[in-house]
Motif scaffolding. Structure first.
Motif, PDB file in Angstrom:
ATOM      1  N   GLY A 156      -7.922  -6.716   4.557  1.00 48.64           N
ATOM      2  CA  GLY A 156      -7.205  -5.497   4.188  1.00 48.64           C
ATOM      3  C   GLY A 156      -6.289  -5.671   2.991  1.00 48.64           C
ATOM      4  N   GLU A 157      -6.029  -6.914   2.605  1.00 44.87           N
ATOM      5  CA  GLU A 157      -5.114  -7.188   1.501  1.00 44.87           C
ATOM      6  C   GLU A 157      -5.763  -6.841   0.157  1.00 44.87           C
ATOM      7  OE1 GLU A 157      -3.173 -10.889   2.444  1.00 44.87           O
ATOM      8  OE2 GLU A 157      -2.548 -11.131   0.359  1.00 44.87           O
ATOM      9  N   THR A 158      -4.938  -6.392  -0.786  1.00 47.65           N
ATOM     10  CA  THR A 158      -5.409  -6.161  -2.160  1.00 47.65           C
ATOM     11  C   THR A 158      -5.214  -7.435  -2.965  1.00 47.65           C
ATOM     12  OG1 THR A 158      -4.830  -3.823  -2.052  1.00 47.65           O
ATOM     13  CG2 THR A 158      -5.039  -4.777  -4.254  1.00 47.65           C
TER      14      THR A 158
ATOM     15  N   GLU B 181      -8.849  -4.881  -9.380  1.00 46.89           N
ATOM     16  CA  GLU B 181      -8.367  -5.204  -8.036  1.00 46.89           C
ATOM     17  C   GLU B 181      -9.482  -5.028  -7.026  1.00 46.89           C
ATOM     18  OE1 GLU B 181      -4.932  -2.781  -7.257  1.00 46.89           O
ATOM     19  OE2 GLU B 181      -3.612  -4.247  -8.253  1.00 46.89           O
TER      20      GLU B 181
ATOM     21  N   THR C 151     -10.414  -5.453  -2.479  1.00 48.24           N
ATOM     22  CA  THR C 151      -9.861  -5.445  -1.128  1.00 48.24           C
ATOM     23  C   THR C 151     -10.579  -6.475  -0.270  1.00 48.24           C
ATOM     24  OG1 THR C 151      -9.458  -3.075  -1.348  1.00 48.24           O
ATOM     25  CG2 THR C 151      -9.357  -3.983   0.883  1.00 48.24           C
TER      26      THR C 151
ATOM     27  N   THR D  90     -12.253  -7.942   2.801  1.00 43.85           N
ATOM     28  CA  THR D  90     -12.894  -7.310   3.964  1.00 43.85           C
ATOM     29  C   THR D  90     -13.228  -8.307   5.070  1.00 43.85           C
ATOM     30  OG1 THR D  90     -15.094  -7.532   2.975  1.00 43.85           O
ATOM     31  CG2 THR D  90     -13.914  -5.456   2.588  1.00 43.85           C
TER      32      THR D  90
ATOM     33  N   VAL E  99     -14.589 -10.073  -0.735  1.00 46.08           N
ATOM     34  CA  VAL E  99     -13.761  -9.086  -1.429  1.00 46.08           C
ATOM     35  C   VAL E  99     -14.644  -7.919  -1.869  1.00 46.08           C
ATOM     36  CG1 VAL E  99     -12.142  -8.675  -3.325  1.00 46.08           C
ATOM     37  CG2 VAL E  99     -12.248 -10.937  -2.258  1.00 46.08           C
TER      38      VAL E  99
END
Ligand code: SF4
Ligand code: SF4
Length: 159
Positions: free
Chosen positions: A108-110, A123, A125, A127, A143
């Protein structure tokens, strides 16, 4: 010495045959970037589906993309961190990369996407994450990104 050895990374034009977009949309597929003649065949031995092919132990590996099931055994054993998993899902690209820095990002992090030269190109995310303690010290991180970037992005930076 070859140009990519002097440069330190492969250009997209040097990475060899790619899977078709149709194949990338079916399920994830291993993509190997290992052009040097080195005595290594861990990827061949790891694959139970004969998807990784090699003429002899010094030859660069080749992929049979139709045979690849996306099981990810090869990416876990490659000592050269030269294997990536690629996929197009819901019209977005997904690249699974070995990651040996800390901190390991969370799902969930960018993250900042880095191209082959290490330059930021956007950028993405996170997964999926396989933490390093479950993979001999090397994390695997998937990602999600613009699908046009899946052959450009080969690293990321946690922000
Ligand atoms: S992902 Fe699995 S099936 Fe595909 S090449 Fe790697 S080991 Fe073989
Ligand atoms: S295991 Fe990795 S380094 Fe060894 S031949 Fe296969 S892709 Fe290259």
């Amino acid at each position: 010495m070859t140009e990519y050895c002097k440069r330190g990374y492969l250009l997209v034009s040097e990475i060899g045959e790619k899977p078709s977009e149709e194949r990338l949309r079916q399920k994830k597929v291993a993509f190997i970037e290992c052009p040097q003649e080195i005595p290594c065949n861990a990827c061949v031995h790891s694959c139970k589906f004969d998807a990784v092919l090699m003429d002899n132990i010094n030859a660069p590996p080749k992929m049979d993309y139709d045979a690849c099931t996306g099981c990810m055994r090869c990416i876990r054993v490659c000592p050269g961190l030269a294997i990536f998993m690629l996929e197009i899902k819901d019209d977005m690209g997904r690249v699974t990369m070995p990651y040996e820095f800390l901190p390991v990002p969370e799902k969930g992090e960018t993250v900042k996407l880095l191209n082959r030269e290490g330059k930021e190109v956007g950028e993405g995310t996170v997964t999926w994450v396989l933490p390093p303690e479950r993979n001999e010290g090397t994390a695997l991180v998937t990602v999600e990104m613009n699908k046009d970037l899946i052959y450009e992005v080969r690293a990321f930076r946690v922000v």
